[in-house]
Design a protein around this motif. Structure first.
Motif, PDB file in Angstrom:
ATOM      1  N   ARG A 114      10.017  -2.488 -71.214  1.00 52.50           N
ATOM      2  CA  ARG A 114      10.439  -3.581 -72.095  1.00 52.50           C
ATOM      3  C   ARG A 114      11.522  -4.434 -71.449  1.00 52.50           C
ATOM      4  NH1 ARG A 114       9.155   0.562 -75.705  1.00 52.50           N
ATOM      5  NH2 ARG A 114      11.223   1.523 -75.606  1.00 52.50           N
ATOM      6  N   GLN A 115      12.447  -3.796 -70.727  1.00 58.78           N
ATOM      7  CA  GLN A 115      13.517  -4.568 -70.091  1.00 58.78           C
ATOM      8  C   GLN A 115      12.985  -5.491 -68.996  1.00 58.78           C
ATOM      9  OE1 GLN A 115      17.510  -2.510 -69.575  1.00 58.78           O
ATOM     10  NE2 GLN A 115      16.186  -0.733 -69.901  1.00 58.78           N
ATOM     11  N   PHE A 116      11.979  -5.015 -68.261  1.00 61.87           N
ATOM     12  CA  PHE A 116      11.430  -5.829 -67.169  1.00 61.87           C
ATOM     13  C   PHE A 116      10.246  -6.689 -67.624  1.00 61.87           C
ATOM     14  CE2 PHE A 116      13.590  -2.596 -64.510  1.00 61.87           C
ATOM     15  CZ  PHE A 116      14.270  -3.449 -63.657  1.00 61.87           C
ATOM     16  N   GLY A 117       9.792  -6.496 -68.876  1.00 60.39           N
ATOM     17  CA  GLY A 117       8.675  -7.297 -69.380  1.00 60.39           C
ATOM     18  C   GLY A 117       7.388  -7.050 -68.624  1.00 60.39           C
ATOM     19  N   LEU A 118       7.035  -5.779 -68.427  1.00 62.13           N
ATOM     20  CA  LEU A 118       5.890  -5.442 -67.586  1.00 62.13           C
ATOM     21  C   LEU A 118       4.561  -5.624 -68.314  1.00 62.13           C
ATOM     22  CD1 LEU A 118       7.054  -2.206 -65.714  1.00 62.13           C
ATOM     23  CD2 LEU A 118       7.144  -4.595 -64.955  1.00 62.13           C
ATOM     24  N   ASN A 119       3.571  -6.027 -67.555  1.00 59.76           N
ATOM     25  CA  ASN A 119       2.188  -6.041 -68.019  1.00 59.76           C
ATOM     26  C   ASN A 119       1.798  -4.604 -68.388  1.00 59.76           C
ATOM     27  OD1 ASN A 119      -0.704  -5.866 -68.010  1.00 59.76           O
ATOM     28  ND2 ASN A 119      -0.816  -7.721 -66.778  1.00 59.76           N
ATOM     29  N   PRO A 120       1.221  -4.370 -69.569  1.00 57.84           N
ATOM     30  CA  PRO A 120       0.889  -2.999 -69.967  1.00 57.84           C
ATOM     31  C   PRO A 120      -0.116  -2.314 -69.052  1.00 57.84           C
ATOM     32  CG  PRO A 120      -0.049  -4.609 -71.508  1.00 57.84           C
ATOM     33  CD  PRO A 120       0.898  -5.351 -70.627  1.00 57.84           C
ATOM     34  N   LYS A 121      -0.816  -3.090 -68.209  1.00 50.55           N
ATOM     35  CA  LYS A 121      -1.824  -2.481 -67.337  1.00 50.55           C
ATOM     36  C   LYS A 121      -1.273  -2.040 -65.993  1.00 50.55           C
ATOM     37  CE  LYS A 121      -5.838  -4.742 -69.339  1.00 50.55           C
ATOM     38  NZ  LYS A 121      -7.040  -5.570 -69.071  1.00 50.55           N
ATOM     39  N   VAL A 122       0.000  -2.319 -65.719  1.00 49.74           N
ATOM     40  CA  VAL A 122       0.546  -1.870 -64.440  1.00 49.74           C
ATOM     41  C   VAL A 122       1.179  -0.503 -64.613  1.00 49.74           C
ATOM     42  CG1 VAL A 122       0.973  -4.219 -63.625  1.00 49.74           C
ATOM     43  CG2 VAL A 122       2.824  -2.936 -64.709  1.00 49.74           C
ATOM     44  N   GLN A 123       1.157   0.250 -63.539  1.00 52.69           N
ATOM     45  CA  GLN A 123       1.763   1.585 -63.508  1.00 52.69           C
ATOM     46  C   GLN A 123       3.132   1.477 -62.858  1.00 52.69           C
ATOM     47  OE1 GLN A 123       0.460   4.990 -64.258  1.00 52.69           O
ATOM     48  NE2 GLN A 123       2.622   5.393 -63.915  1.00 52.69           N
ATOM     49  N   LEU A 124       4.122   2.103 -63.472  1.00 50.94           N
ATOM     50  CA  LEU A 124       5.483   2.115 -62.938  1.00 50.94           C
ATOM     51  C   LEU A 124       5.657   3.357 -62.076  1.00 50.94           C
ATOM     52  CD1 LEU A 124       8.313   0.705 -63.131  1.00 50.94           C
ATOM     53  CD2 LEU A 124       8.815   2.306 -64.988  1.00 50.94           C
ATOM     54  N   LEU A 125       6.208   3.168 -60.861  1.00 51.03           N
ATOM     55  CA  LEU A 125       6.435   4.283 -59.956  1.00 51.03           C
ATOM     56  C   LEU A 125       7.862   4.234 -59.425  1.00 51.03           C
ATOM     57  CD1 LEU A 125       3.366   2.972 -59.120  1.00 51.03           C
ATOM     58  CD2 LEU A 125       3.285   5.139 -57.935  1.00 51.03           C
ATOM     59  N   PHE A 154      -1.139  -1.721 -59.777  1.00 47.58           N
ATOM     60  CA  PHE A 154      -2.197  -1.838 -60.766  1.00 47.58           C
ATOM     61  C   PHE A 154      -3.049  -0.580 -60.728  1.00 47.58           C
ATOM     62  CE2 PHE A 154      -1.742  -6.373 -61.735  1.00 47.58           C
ATOM     63  CZ  PHE A 154      -2.150  -6.355 -63.059  1.00 47.58           C
ATOM     64  N   ASP A 155      -3.310  -0.005 -61.897  1.00 50.02           N
ATOM     65  CA  ASP A 155      -4.246   1.100 -62.029  1.00 50.02           C
ATOM     66  C   ASP A 155      -5.645   0.492 -62.021  1.00 50.02           C
ATOM     67  OD1 ASP A 155      -5.958   3.132 -62.940  1.00 50.02           O
ATOM     68  OD2 ASP A 155      -4.317   4.133 -63.991  1.00 50.02           O
ATOM     69  N   ILE A 156      -6.332   0.594 -60.878  1.00 50.78           N
ATOM     70  CA  ILE A 156      -7.615  -0.081 -60.709  1.00 50.78           C
ATOM     71  C   ILE A 156      -8.629   0.354 -61.761  1.00 50.78           C
ATOM     72  CG2 ILE A 156      -9.568  -0.390 -59.146  1.00 50.78           C
ATOM     73  CD1 ILE A 156      -7.093  -1.894 -58.295  1.00 50.78           C
ATOM     74  N   GLU A 157      -8.679   1.646 -62.043  1.00 47.87           N
ATOM     75  CA  GLU A 157      -9.670   2.146 -62.998  1.00 47.87           C
ATOM     76  C   GLU A 157      -9.444   1.552 -64.387  1.00 47.87           C
ATOM     77  OE1 GLU A 157     -11.831   6.396 -64.002  1.00 47.87           O
ATOM     78  OE2 GLU A 157      -9.809   6.388 -63.181  1.00 47.87           O
ATOM     79  N   GLU A 158      -8.170   1.475 -64.819  1.00 46.05           N
ATOM     80  CA  GLU A 158      -7.867   0.882 -66.116  1.00 46.05           C
ATOM     81  C   GLU A 158      -8.134  -0.620 -66.110  1.00 46.05           C
ATOM     82  OE1 GLU A 158      -6.965   2.315 -69.016  1.00 46.05           O
ATOM     83  OE2 GLU A 158      -7.452   4.180 -67.979  1.00 46.05           O
ATOM     84  N   HIS A 159      -7.752  -1.266 -65.017  1.00 46.63           N
ATOM     85  CA  HIS A 159      -7.942  -2.715 -64.895  1.00 46.63           C
ATOM     86  C   HIS A 159      -9.413  -3.094 -65.024  1.00 46.63           C
ATOM     87  CE1 HIS A 159      -8.420  -6.619 -62.936  1.00 46.63           C
ATOM     88  NE2 HIS A 159      -9.144  -6.022 -62.019  1.00 46.63           N
ATOM     89  N   CYS A 160     -10.289  -2.295 -64.397  1.00 46.04           N
ATOM     90  CA  CYS A 160     -11.706  -2.662 -64.348  1.00 46.04           C
ATOM     91  C   CYS A 160     -12.401  -2.511 -65.694  1.00 46.04           C
ATOM     92  CB  CYS A 160     -12.420  -1.819 -63.296  1.00 46.04           C
ATOM     93  SG  CYS A 160     -12.037  -2.341 -61.620  1.00 46.04           S
ATOM     94  N   LYS A 161     -11.777  -1.804 -66.636  1.00 45.77           N
ATOM     95  CA  LYS A 161     -12.416  -1.653 -67.944  1.00 45.77           C
ATOM     96  C   LYS A 161     -12.570  -2.992 -68.645  1.00 45.77           C
ATOM     97  CE  LYS A 161     -10.872   3.098 -68.773  1.00 45.77           C
ATOM     98  NZ  LYS A 161     -10.006   3.985 -69.589  1.00 45.77           N
ATOM     99  N   ASP A 162     -11.623  -3.911 -68.423  1.00 49.67           N
ATOM    100  CA  ASP A 162     -11.662  -5.220 -69.084  1.00 49.67           C
ATOM    101  C   ASP A 162     -12.054  -6.351 -68.140  1.00 49.67           C
ATOM    102  OD1 ASP A 162     -10.839  -4.021 -71.440  1.00 49.67           O
ATOM    103  OD2 ASP A 162      -8.718  -4.253 -70.944  1.00 49.67           O
ATOM    104  N   GLY A 163     -12.075  -6.076 -66.828  1.00 48.87           N
ATOM    105  CA  GLY A 163     -12.465  -7.098 -65.869  1.00 48.87           C
ATOM    106  C   GLY A 163     -11.480  -8.227 -65.719  1.00 48.87           C
ATOM    107  N   ASP A 164     -10.202  -7.994 -66.046  1.00 48.13           N
ATOM    108  CA  ASP A 164      -9.196  -9.050 -65.909  1.00 48.13           C
ATOM    109  C   ASP A 164      -8.838  -9.271 -64.445  1.00 48.13           C
ATOM    110  OD1 ASP A 164      -9.140  -9.264 -68.624  1.00 48.13           O
ATOM    111  OD2 ASP A 164      -7.378  -7.972 -68.885  1.00 48.13           O
TER     112      ASP A 164
END
Length: 379
Positions: A114-125, A154-164
């Motif tokens: 929330r502080q960094f305003g991240l896209n929900p589809k990215v993975q934080l490491l 980017f979590d590729i597997e999650e990203h590909c579910k919506d094709g964004d």
């Protein structure tokens, strides 16, 4: 402090509102000035939650885990009466060269998002020394002392579910079998993916799942991780033992097998002769090391499949090297449809067994193609 270099967290300081990478957690104060381009005669001041900030001398060692926010000044600030000299230091959590200030050293994954305003589809490491950055789980507690520097992938597997479309990020999280790994490059080779996954490229075949189909990935082929449709990767052991082994009417394969074969655009059919059932795949090109003519491969579907493992593969026309060298364990011939099929006697082993639910007719076919490639690499 973490002393294991391979898994040590990366550290950075925020000096005069700029992110300055640092080589480790405890460093000389003079090094902060050097890396930030500050005159050695100036003062470096640790920013506290108090008007009485802490002046640090050049010969002091600075523990960034006790606070990593600093400012520079030509003159030391005067002490303020009545201020707490033990006030907590400001902390800077750093992500992709941006930063947010905090006093609380323990945050949650969600709070940082929330502080960094991240896209929900990215993975934080958490950014670690070496290639194996540590993924932060949903709502995991994040402790400043464990390292304040983070990256997103980017979590590729999650990203590909919506094709964004992909947004810029520091890397790509991909799944190889049941393990998720981070690739910094957007176009890694098959060899690089296997090495990052801890697999031996000489003994492992990489397959890429695109939609419902699987495609083999040659070792030196580049994979575009930004392309839509890239979902995940699977591997097959390419070290089946070379041994000895056994022998149409149409019949139905399991539904999943039919879908995989159809989606892979293969020219295939099922044949039954007596009690023997065969999957035959036609129009197969062979590597340059072999006599150049298209061939077909027959795979025997044993009773009880898929619980019963598949075994070996049979080629017609037979596959021969152009230098006339003998290919080990291909001497036997199996008669199917009145034709002699060259048996390639290769087997799953106790070390690399058949995996029910993961292996199928398509993966076995792809494995048979890897046998050809492996033989073609021999002198």
């Amino acid at each position: 402090m973490n002393t294991n270099k391979e898994s040590a967290p990366r550290w950075a300081a925020v000096v005069d509102e700029r992110v300055i990478p640092m080589p480790r957690q405890i460093i000389p104060a003079l090094l902060i000035k050097e890396q930030a381009g500050i005159d050695p005669k100036s003062h470096i001041i640790r920013d506290l939650q108090s008007p009485n900030d802490s002046v640090i001398e050049n010969d002091e060692n600075v523990d960034l885990g006790a606070g990593n926010v600093f400012r520079s000044a030509q003159h030391a600030p005067p002490s303020q009466a009545g201020c707490d000299p033990n006030a907590p230091a400001k902390l800077a959590f750093i992500l992709n060269d941006a930063f947010v200030f905090a006093v609380e050293p323990t945050q949650t994954e969600g709070a940082l998002r929330r502080q960094f305003g991240l896209n929900p589809k990215v993975q934080l490491l958490r950014d670690l020394v070496g290639p194996n950055d540590k993924p932060i789980a949903d709502d995991e507690k994040v402790h400043f002392k464990d390292g304040p520097v983070f990256v997103t992938v980017f979590d590729i597997e999650e990203h590909c579910k919506d094709g964004d479309a992909l947004s810029p990020c520091d890397g790509y999280l991909i799944r190889v079998d049941d393990t998720k790994i981070v690739m910094r490059e957007s176009h890694p080779t098959g060899r690089e993916i296997l090495l990052r996954a801890g697999k031996d490229p000489k003994l492992t075949m990489l397959n890429q799942k695109i939609g419902k189909r699987f495609e083999p990935v040659p070792l030196d082929k580049k994979v575009d991780l930004t392309a839509c449709g890239v979902e995940r990767f699977t591997t097959l052991p390419n070290e089946q033992s070379e041994g000895r082994g056994s022998a149409s009417r149409d019949f139905a394969l399991p539904e999943l097998d039919q879908e995989l074969l159809e989606d892979s655009n293969l020219n295939w059919e099922t044949v039954q002769e007596g009690e023997s059932k065969w999957l035959i795949i036609h129009d197969i090109a062979v590597p340059q090391k072999f006599l150049q003519r298209p061939t077909s491969v027959a795979i025997q579907i044993l009773p009880g499949y898929p619980s019963t493992p598949l075994d070996m593969a049979y080629f017609n026309p037979p596959v021969h090297r152009i230098d006339n060298k003998t290919i080990p364990c291909t001497e036997a011939v199996q008669i199917v449809r009145g034709l002699g099929w060259q048996r390639w006697s290769r087997h799953y082993t106790p070390e690399n067994p058949w995996k029910l639910g993961e292996y199928n007719t398509l993966t076995h076919y792809l494995l048979s193609q890897s046998w050809l490639d492996r033989e073609a690499q021999k002198p």
